[in-house]
Design a protein around this motif. Structure first.
Motif, PDB file in Angstrom:
ATOM      1  N   GLU A 141     -47.370 -37.138  47.132  1.00 17.02           N
ATOM      2  CA  GLU A 141     -47.983 -35.857  46.803  1.00 17.02           C
ATOM      3  C   GLU A 141     -47.245 -34.775  47.576  1.00 17.02           C
ATOM      4  O   GLU A 141     -47.142 -34.847  48.806  1.00 17.02           O
ATOM      5  CB  GLU A 141     -49.468 -35.881  47.198  1.00 17.02           C
ATOM      6  CG  GLU A 141     -50.211 -34.655  46.761  1.00 17.02           C
ATOM      7  CD  GLU A 141     -51.616 -34.586  47.372  1.00 17.02           C
ATOM      8  OE1 GLU A 141     -52.253 -33.536  47.250  1.00 17.02           O
ATOM      9  OE2 GLU A 141     -52.056 -35.581  47.988  1.00 17.02           O
ATOM     10  N   THR A 146     -47.058 -31.575  49.367  1.00 19.44           N
ATOM     11  CA  THR A 146     -48.131 -30.773  49.961  1.00 19.44           C
ATOM     12  C   THR A 146     -47.646 -29.437  50.512  1.00 19.44           C
ATOM     13  O   THR A 146     -48.448 -28.564  50.780  1.00 19.44           O
ATOM     14  CB  THR A 146     -48.853 -31.552  51.080  1.00 19.44           C
ATOM     15  OG1 THR A 146     -47.896 -31.962  52.052  1.00 19.44           O
ATOM     16  CG2 THR A 146     -49.538 -32.796  50.513  1.00 19.44           C
ATOM     17  N   ARG A 147     -46.332 -29.288  50.685  1.00 19.34           N
ATOM     18  CA  ARG A 147     -45.847 -28.005  51.194  1.00 19.34           C
ATOM     19  C   ARG A 147     -44.360 -27.857  50.928  1.00 19.34           C
ATOM     20  O   ARG A 147     -43.610 -28.820  51.048  1.00 19.34           O
ATOM     21  CB  ARG A 147     -46.100 -27.899  52.699  1.00 19.34           C
ATOM     22  CG  ARG A 147     -45.875 -26.505  53.229  1.00 19.34           C
ATOM     23  CD  ARG A 147     -46.205 -26.392  54.695  1.00 19.34           C
ATOM     24  NE  ARG A 147     -45.183 -27.007  55.524  1.00 19.34           N
ATOM     25  CZ  ARG A 147     -45.184 -26.965  56.850  1.00 19.34           C
ATOM     26  NH1 ARG A 147     -46.172 -26.374  57.496  1.00 19.34           N
ATOM     27  NH2 ARG A 147     -44.220 -27.535  57.537  1.00 19.34           N
ATOM     28  N   TYR A 187     -44.327 -34.268  51.998  1.00 15.84           N
ATOM     29  CA  TYR A 187     -45.004 -35.159  51.061  1.00 15.84           C
ATOM     30  C   TYR A 187     -46.053 -35.978  51.794  1.00 15.84           C
ATOM     31  O   TYR A 187     -45.815 -36.462  52.902  1.00 15.84           O
ATOM     32  CB  TYR A 187     -44.006 -36.128  50.419  1.00 15.84           C
ATOM     33  CG  TYR A 187     -42.950 -35.447  49.603  1.00 15.84           C
ATOM     34  CD1 TYR A 187     -43.179 -35.142  48.274  1.00 15.84           C
ATOM     35  CD2 TYR A 187     -41.735 -35.082  50.174  1.00 15.84           C
ATOM     36  CE1 TYR A 187     -42.207 -34.495  47.511  1.00 15.84           C
ATOM     37  CE2 TYR A 187     -40.752 -34.437  49.413  1.00 15.84           C
ATOM     38  CZ  TYR A 187     -41.000 -34.150  48.098  1.00 15.84           C
ATOM     39  OH  TYR A 187     -40.048 -33.510  47.350  1.00 15.84           O
ATOM     40  N   GLU A 238     -41.902 -23.622  43.469  1.00 17.84           N
ATOM     41  CA  GLU A 238     -42.653 -24.855  43.661  1.00 17.84           C
ATOM     42  C   GLU A 238     -43.888 -24.902  42.778  1.00 17.84           C
ATOM     43  O   GLU A 238     -44.459 -23.886  42.411  1.00 17.84           O
ATOM     44  CB  GLU A 238     -43.081 -24.985  45.122  1.00 17.84           C
ATOM     45  CG  GLU A 238     -43.917 -23.822  45.591  1.00 17.84           C
ATOM     46  CD  GLU A 238     -44.523 -24.054  46.971  1.00 17.84           C
ATOM     47  OE1 GLU A 238     -45.210 -25.072  47.171  1.00 17.84           O
ATOM     48  OE2 GLU A 238     -44.324 -23.197  47.844  1.00 17.84           O
ATOM     49  N   SER A 239     -44.256 -26.085  42.442  1.00 21.64           N
ATOM     50  CA  SER A 239     -45.545 -26.345  41.820  1.00 21.64           C
ATOM     51  C   SER A 239     -45.960 -27.722  42.320  1.00 21.64           C
ATOM     52  O   SER A 239     -45.145 -28.434  42.902  1.00 21.64           O
ATOM     53  CB  SER A 239     -45.426 -26.320  40.294  1.00 21.64           C
ATOM     54  OG  SER A 239     -45.035 -27.579  39.810  1.00 21.64           O
ATOM     55  N   PRO A 240     -47.211 -28.112  42.122  1.00 22.92           N
ATOM     56  CA  PRO A 240     -47.611 -29.435  42.629  1.00 22.92           C
ATOM     57  C   PRO A 240     -46.849 -30.575  41.949  1.00 22.92           C
ATOM     58  O   PRO A 240     -46.627 -31.622  42.544  1.00 22.92           O
ATOM     59  CB  PRO A 240     -49.105 -29.506  42.280  1.00 22.92           C
ATOM     60  CG  PRO A 240     -49.544 -28.100  42.101  1.00 22.92           C
ATOM     61  CD  PRO A 240     -48.355 -27.369  41.552  1.00 22.92           C
ATOM     62  N   GLN A 241     -46.429 -30.373  40.707  1.00 24.04           N
ATOM     63  CA  GLN A 241     -45.794 -31.445  39.934  1.00 24.04           C
ATOM     64  C   GLN A 241     -44.350 -31.668  40.300  1.00 24.04           C
ATOM     65  O   GLN A 241     -43.815 -32.758  40.117  1.00 24.04           O
ATOM     66  CB  GLN A 241     -45.810 -31.100  38.431  1.00 24.04           C
ATOM     67  CG  GLN A 241     -47.140 -30.654  37.890  1.00 24.04           C
ATOM     68  CD  GLN A 241     -48.234 -31.643  38.144  1.00 24.04           C
ATOM     69  OE1 GLN A 241     -47.999 -32.834  38.083  1.00 24.04           O
ATOM     70  NE2 GLN A 241     -49.418 -31.155  38.502  1.00 24.04           N
TER      71      GLN A 241
END
Lengths: 214, 214
Positions: free
Chosen positions: A195, A197-198, A210, B201-204
């Protein structure tokens, strides 16, 4: 429980060290390039007992990373560049001299037991012969409520990823192709969803964080 | 002169396709995962003749990439999954049916000459047998002032990087480890300094744009 993380400078082609690592060139040919973004930073220089240096977003990242590290776990080869029995290892007390930049307890994974070594500035080296999980347990206990950092090398990070022992992976992605050869960080792993995260960017390096789902 | 760029979805461990690519699974095992971020986007669906879909930063990226592409250059294997003479290639007119998503002239590199093919929606396939530089020249001439995109596969992008033919490398970095095997994008290259020119950036997915110094 203390978070286990690692911080790795990686080239866009996935290398964390160049080919032909030697005692003279521990990061391999071209490997120093991956850490160039660090050398001029205030937090990096401070950590290494030097004055001056640059502030800025890269520096904030390194300060945060320093502050979060209550203990460090690393592999023998990263510690000294050697392998096998400690007798005859010219670097048996590590690369970093009398006042190493860790300022925290360091747990070195080795097959060869030896007494702990106390250095200046809060760094100690404890040698762990019963594996990564044990080293992480000892590091957590010594971290004083802060996090535990897996310092490297790549094979130890791989082992932690495979074993589900890593909470957070920080990749400092350097805009360079190191080219043929070297040590790849993310090699021989299982399919794994992470994931993001930043993301923090600077011209020198992109800081990607991540969360490794466990 | 028209900018030559490429757009590649890459896993954090550097793969642009999984292992065991077949006609049924052209992106290899697990390779579809790398393009998942695209499938729900408005701009992607529109391009493929479908309604609906999501707006947002990922969508803006794909719209921009669509708008910038005046012509496409790709390798034979990416085009059809096959190799050798066209006779007997079950996919000789490409993967994308009668109304392909390119909506632009496409130049396919092959060792086997054949007549150009006109498709619907502005896509045409021209087969180029005299190498990448020639394909890029033809694509530039056909791009109507827009840019030229190297569509892939990885070996063509590598060839462009090695030959100093690529102006811009867009990496869409997907937070996943594809695991063992597959096709690595950045493999066997020379040491090369890039310039990071944009991060979105994006979460994906993390969209990284590099200028390849020429």
């Amino acid at each position: 429980m203390a978070k286990v993380s690692c911080e790795l400078s990686m080239s866009l082609d996935g290398y964390v060290a160049g080919p032909n690592q030697t005692l003279e060139e521990p990061l391999g040919q071209g490997g120093e390039r991956l850490h160039e973004w660090l050398f001029g930073l205030k937090a990096f220089r401070e950590r290494h007992g030097m004055d001056g240096g640059e502030p800025g977003p890269d520096n904030d990242i390194v300060e945060e990373w320093n502050d979060a590290s209550g203990a460090v776990v690393m592999g023998r080869r990263m510690f000294s560049g050697g392998e096998g029995p400690w007798e005859g290892d010219p670097n048996a007390d590590g690369w970093w001299g009398d006042d190493p930049p860790f300022h925290a307890p360091v747990f070195v994974l080795t097959h060869h037991a030896r007494q702990a070594v106390q250095k200046e500035g809060g760094t100690s080296y404890t040698f762990v012969t019963d594996g990564l999980e044990s080293a992480l347990d000892q590091a957590r206990a010594a971290a004083g409520g802060k996090g535990v950092q897996i310092g490297g090398g790549a094979s130890l990070v791989q082992q932690a990823l495979k074993g589900g022992l890593l909470d957070e992976l920080n990749i400092h992605l350097v805009p360079v192709l190191l080219g043929t050869g070297g040590v790849r960080l993310l090699e021989g792993l299982q399919p794994t969803e992470l994931e993001l995260t930043r993301v923090i960017e600077s011209p020198q390096v992109t800081h990607l964080r991540y969360s490794a789902k466990r």
